[in-house]
Design an enzyme around this catalytic site. Structure first.
Site, mmCIF file in Angstrom:
data_model
loop_
_atom_site.group_PDB
_atom_site.id
_atom_site.type_symbol
_atom_site.label_atom_id
_atom_site.label_comp_id
_atom_site.label_asym_id
_atom_site.label_seq_id
_atom_site.Cartn_x
_atom_site.Cartn_y
_atom_site.Cartn_z
ATOM 1 N N HIS A 96 -16.028 15.653 33.421
ATOM 2 C CA HIS A 96 -17.280 14.911 33.537
ATOM 3 C C HIS A 96 -17.705 14.900 35.001
ATOM 4 O O HIS A 96 -16.876 15.053 35.908
ATOM 5 C CB HIS A 96 -17.095 13.477 33.015
ATOM 6 C CG HIS A 96 -18.382 12.730 32.882
ATOM 7 N ND1 HIS A 96 -18.951 12.039 33.929
ATOM 8 C CD2 HIS A 96 -19.220 12.586 31.827
ATOM 9 C CE1 HIS A 96 -20.081 11.484 33.519
ATOM 10 N NE2 HIS A 96 -20.266 11.803 32.256
ATOM 11 N N GLU A 144 -24.445 19.330 30.302
ATOM 12 C CA GLU A 144 -24.986 18.051 30.770
ATOM 13 C C GLU A 144 -25.424 18.149 32.228
ATOM 14 O O GLU A 144 -24.629 17.912 33.137
ATOM 15 C CB GLU A 144 -23.911 16.968 30.605
ATOM 16 C CG GLU A 144 -24.386 15.567 30.846
ATOM 17 C CD GLU A 144 -23.313 14.550 30.495
ATOM 18 O OE1 GLU A 144 -23.626 13.615 29.744
ATOM 19 O OE2 GLU A 144 -22.169 14.673 30.963
ATOM 20 N N ILE A 149 -28.099 12.482 34.110
ATOM 21 C CA ILE A 149 -27.182 11.455 33.635
ATOM 22 C C ILE A 149 -27.693 10.076 34.037
ATOM 23 O O ILE A 149 -27.924 9.805 35.212
ATOM 24 C CB ILE A 149 -25.762 11.672 34.178
ATOM 25 C CG1 ILE A 149 -25.193 12.989 33.633
ATOM 26 C CG2 ILE A 149 -24.847 10.513 33.797
ATOM 27 C CD1 ILE A 149 -23.856 13.376 34.223
ATOM 28 N N GLY A 183 -29.656 12.094 29.585
ATOM 29 C CA GLY A 183 -31.054 11.709 29.505
ATOM 30 C C GLY A 183 -31.538 11.355 28.114
ATOM 31 O O GLY A 183 -32.741 11.291 27.879
#
Length: 233
Positions: A96, A144, A149, A183
């Protein structure tokens, strides 16, 4: 690891927003909604909450937020694969934006997860990174863009790469699932993304920061079910 999850599916990442009882209540609501709409939900709680959430839910896929690649032995403060598995998780989230790994470390962690029977969901910022990660054969790649984010919106210009990215990953390994995140703040966002060809998406702040997180979660899952059924009827 030979891990099966059917499309469409959804991921909820509580990060450090929720823990303990509040995390459990959201997990239980996700469990109910997953069953009602027939949409598998991956839920990634704090590591200390895995055991309780796994024990008190039936349908969600409980994943750890992170895992280290070390073997049993020394490693104070590390998250051990075997411990995650024994706590009741069935998979792990890796790389992440808030917990970066090198490709070498990702490879080790994926191999360790495979060795103990944990599925792998690996984040990628860019198309290039996604292609590199696909070579490591995780079960799911989460595409992502970090600039989205927590932003709470995802413009169409940020989705134009979706179909090509999916194709590129599947050329390398057709078994890898692709989740497009960041988002996502409403059911409409989910509906639009699935309509464009996504088989999965997810949300953190869009759900947790909503006035009614349970209602927002259901709105998103209902939209996913409707969009998928319409696109594949």
């Amino acid at each position: 690891m030979n891990y099966e999850i059917t499309a469409p599916f959804f991921e909820i990442g509580p990060k450090a927003y929720l823990y303990g009882e509040k995390a459990l209540q959201l997990a239980k609501e996700a469990d109910r909604i997953s069953h009602q709409y027939g949409v598998p939900i991956i839920f990634t709680p704090q590591t200390v909450d895995i055991q309780r959430i796994a024990a008190e839910t039936e349908h969600i896929h409980v994943f750890a937020q992170h895992m280290d690649s070390l073997e049993i032995g020394r490693g104070v403060g590390s998250v051990l694969a075997e411990a995650i598995k024994e706590a009741g998780a069935i998979g792990i989230l890796l790389n992440h934006a808030e917990k970066r790994l090198t490709l070498a470390e990702m490879n080790k962690a994926i191999q360790r997860a495979d060795s103990v029977g944990l599925a792998t969901l690996v984040c990628a910022d860019t198309t290039e990174e996604a292609m590199a990660i696909a070579q490591l054969e995780p079960n799911i790649i989460l595409a992502e863009p970090p600039e989205l984010i927590g932003v709470g919106h995802q413009g169409m210009q940020n989705r134009s790469y979706l179909v090509e990215l999916n194709k590129g990953i599947h050329v390398i390994n057709p078994r890898i699932r692709v989740l497009h995140g960041a988002g996502i703040s409403s059911g409409k966002d989910v509906y639009d993304l699935v309509t464009l060809g996504a088989e999965a998406t997810g949300s953190t702040s869009g759900i947790i920061k909503a006035d009614d997180p349970f209602a927002m979660l259901e709105e998103m899952i209902k939209a996913m079910r409707e969009a998928w059924d319409k696109a594949h009827s």
